[in-house]
Write an enzyme that holds these catalytic residues in place. Structure first.
Site, PDB file in Angstrom:
ATOM      1  N   ARG A 195       9.353   8.030  -3.295  1.00 13.95           N
ATOM      2  CA  ARG A 195      10.714   8.215  -3.783  1.00 13.95           C
ATOM      3  C   ARG A 195      10.883   7.789  -5.242  1.00 13.95           C
ATOM      4  NH1 ARG A 195      13.040   5.308   1.552  1.00 13.95           N
ATOM      5  NH2 ARG A 195      10.896   4.566   1.578  1.00 13.95           N
TER       6      ARG A 195
ATOM      7  N   ASN B 143      13.380   1.534  -3.451  1.00 12.23           N
ATOM      8  CA  ASN B 143      12.663   2.723  -3.004  1.00 12.23           C
ATOM      9  C   ASN B 143      12.680   3.822  -4.063  1.00 12.23           C
ATOM     10  OD1 ASN B 143      11.898   1.723  -0.441  1.00 12.23           O
ATOM     11  ND2 ASN B 143      13.959   2.111   0.315  1.00 12.23           N
TER      12      ASN B 143
ATOM     13  N   ALA C 241       0.815  -1.214   0.000  1.00 11.23           N
ATOM     14  CA  ALA C 241       0.000   0.000   0.000  1.00 11.23           C
ATOM     15  C   ALA C 241       0.850   1.266   0.000  1.00 11.23           C
ATOM     16  CB  ALA C 241      -0.929   0.002   1.208  1.00 11.23           C
TER      17      ALA C 241
END
Ligand code: UD1
Ligand code: CA
Length: 468
Positions: free
Chosen positions: A16, A226, A11
């Site tokens: 980033r 990320n 979720a």
């Protein structure tokens, strides 16, 4: 493993990544990130609960069958995300595995080792950790007297804690009976104001639960995505693993450094892949093929003993055994190249069937065409399939011969064994075994050029004085 429930956390916004697309749908070697976690969960466990964010229809669609999906309406952190799955875990008294959706290189062996260790030690929680050279950005595993005490996030860590090289991979195995009551006690008291799943480790320990940890043997497995730099770095590792798998299965890859093969591709033994080749989107390539330098192969089905000379670009089509293509040909979607057919340089095909042994060796466009067997298509031949409004079909029978620079204005049928004279523009059907020529009468005017040059006071450049 029997009785294992897996919660996959997907979720997160993936801020980033700086993308309009959810992070878990970004592809790693041709498969969305989420599919790596799902494949792992399917391999090691029974039930899967996937936690998705709001407006995540595409993520739901990517999940496929047999997955319970819950929505985390507000993204309040990893602990809050796990809590959303509680309703689907009522009555689970076996182990609960938690997987992040952005750590795609984890292996099933590692997870089996984690769950096995958890079972034999009777732990309240077992954390999968990694000892890494650059722990920056990851949660650190803090130990006391060798035992795991708690996990601290990078942004909340003191300078000393930041020096710890053992990181949290975000993979955990929990005792299904003890997780929920502790998870409810997690408070968002940290730099991000989020409910951290990592806090459960410290809380379980404080409550007298046994906390275990095992480290991955290969730290690459723990790498997370990320941002897009990490996505590229992980893709490089995964790419190399895919190439290794093919090489060990008998495929020659001449230059792994410049070869890009998606995770979904299959290749038969003794096929040779030259440098700078890209094969993606679940393409299938048979055995004993040669894939020449610079080919881009997308969603293709290629048989055995097919030769692709350098720089062929092809998508969503089929090539049968023994066909020879390129250099520099272009197959657009829905092409079917029959066995032993030849497609040469600067030939473009679209939605066209080339029969067994047929040849289009140079400079042709064949679109919306059905071409029989042993047909010869000359250089520069074109199927004129478009009238500005609709597409029309061309049919060419077996053994037909299409002369150089012929334009076949569709819809049109060329009968079996028919000949089309070079340079003809064919607008009417041609019966079998006929010759169709559409050309003006050729005239040759004797001496015309000599007289023309004389009018300009010139001679033919190659003519010597002696010649007059
Ligand atoms: C997390 C861990 C960190 C660990 C690292 C490993 C926490 C607080 N930190 O940090 O200790 O070293 O992973 O890669 O757990 N997610 C949700 N809902 C949310 C927030 C996140 O479902 O509200 C999901 C994300 O989609 C992702 C996973 O949880 O799959 C981890 O979230 P992310 O924000 O990437 O955490 P990290 O900062 O990487
Ligand atoms: Ca992460």
């Amino acid at each position: 493993m029997h009785g294992l429930t897996t919660i996959i956390l997907a979720a997160g916004e993936g801020k980033r990544m700086r993308s309009r697309q959810p992070k878990v749908l970004h592809e790693l070697c041709g498969r969305p990130l989420i599919s790596y976690s799902l494949r792992l969960a399917r391999t090691v466990g029974d039930r899967i609960v996937l936690v998705v964010g709001p407006d995540a229809d595409a993520v739901r669609a990517a999940a496929g069958d047999g997955v319970a999906i819950v929505e985390q309406r507000e993204r309040l952190g990893t602990g809050h995300a796990v809590l959303q799955a509680r309703g689907h875990c009522e009555g689970v008294d076996g182990p609960i595995l938690v997987l992040p959706s952005d750590v795609p290189l984890l292996s099933a062996e590692t997870i089996e080792r984690l769950v096995g260790h958890h079972a034999t030690t009777g732990a309240a929680a077992t954390v999968l950790t990694a000892i890494v050279a650059r722990p920056h950005g990851y949660g650190r595993v803090l130990r006391q007297g060798g035992r795991v005490k708690r996990i601290v996030e990078d942004r909340d860590a003191t300078d000393d804690e930041k020096k710890v090289g053992e990181i949290n991979t975000s993979v955990y195995c929990f005792d299904g009976r003890r997780l929920w009551s502790v998870l409810e006690r997690v408070r968002p008291e940290n730099d991000q104001g989020e409910y951290y799943l990592t806090d459960v480790i410290g809380l379980l320990g404080k409550a007298g639960g046994r906390i275990e940890a095992i480290a991955v043997t290969d730290p690459e497995e723990a790498l997370g995505v990320n941002d897009r730099k990490q996505l590229a770095a992980l893709a490089a590792i995964q790419r190399r693993r895919i190439l290794d798998r093919h090489m060990l299965a008998g495929v020659t890859i001449l230059d792994p450094a410049t070869t890009y093969i998606d995770d979904t591709v299959t290749i038969g033994a003794d096929t040779v892949v030259y440098p700078h080749v890209i094969v993606d989107v679940a393409s299938e390539i048979g055995s004993d093929c040669v894939i020449g330098a610079g080919c881009h192969i997308r969603a293709m089905r290629i048989g055995d003993r097919v030769q692709l000379k350098p720089y062929c670009v092809m998508a969503e089509s089929v090539i049968e055994d023994g066909a020879v293509l390129g250099p520099f040909c272009h197959l657009r979607p829905k092409v079917h190249v029959g066995p032993q057919a030849h497609i040469g340089n600067f030939v473009e095909l679209k939605k066209t069937r080339m029969g067994r042994g047929s040849k289009a060796n140079h400079l042709a466009y064949l679109g919306d065409a059905t071409i029989g067997e042993r047909v010869n298509v000359g250089a520069g031949a074109i199927t004129c399939n478009y009238d500005g409004f609709s597409k029309h079909e061309t049919k060419i029978g077996d053994d037909a011969f299409i002369g150089t620079n012929a334009s076949l204005v569709a819809p049109i049928t060329i009968g079996e064994g028919a000949y089309i004279g070079a340079g003809s523009t064919i607008t009417k059907d041609v019966p079998p075994d006929a010759l169709a020529v559409e050309r003006n009468q050729q005239v040759a005017k004797d001496g015309w050029a000599t007289r023309w040059r004389a009018r300009h006071g010139a001679k033919r450049p190659g003519q010597t004085k002696k010649d007059g």
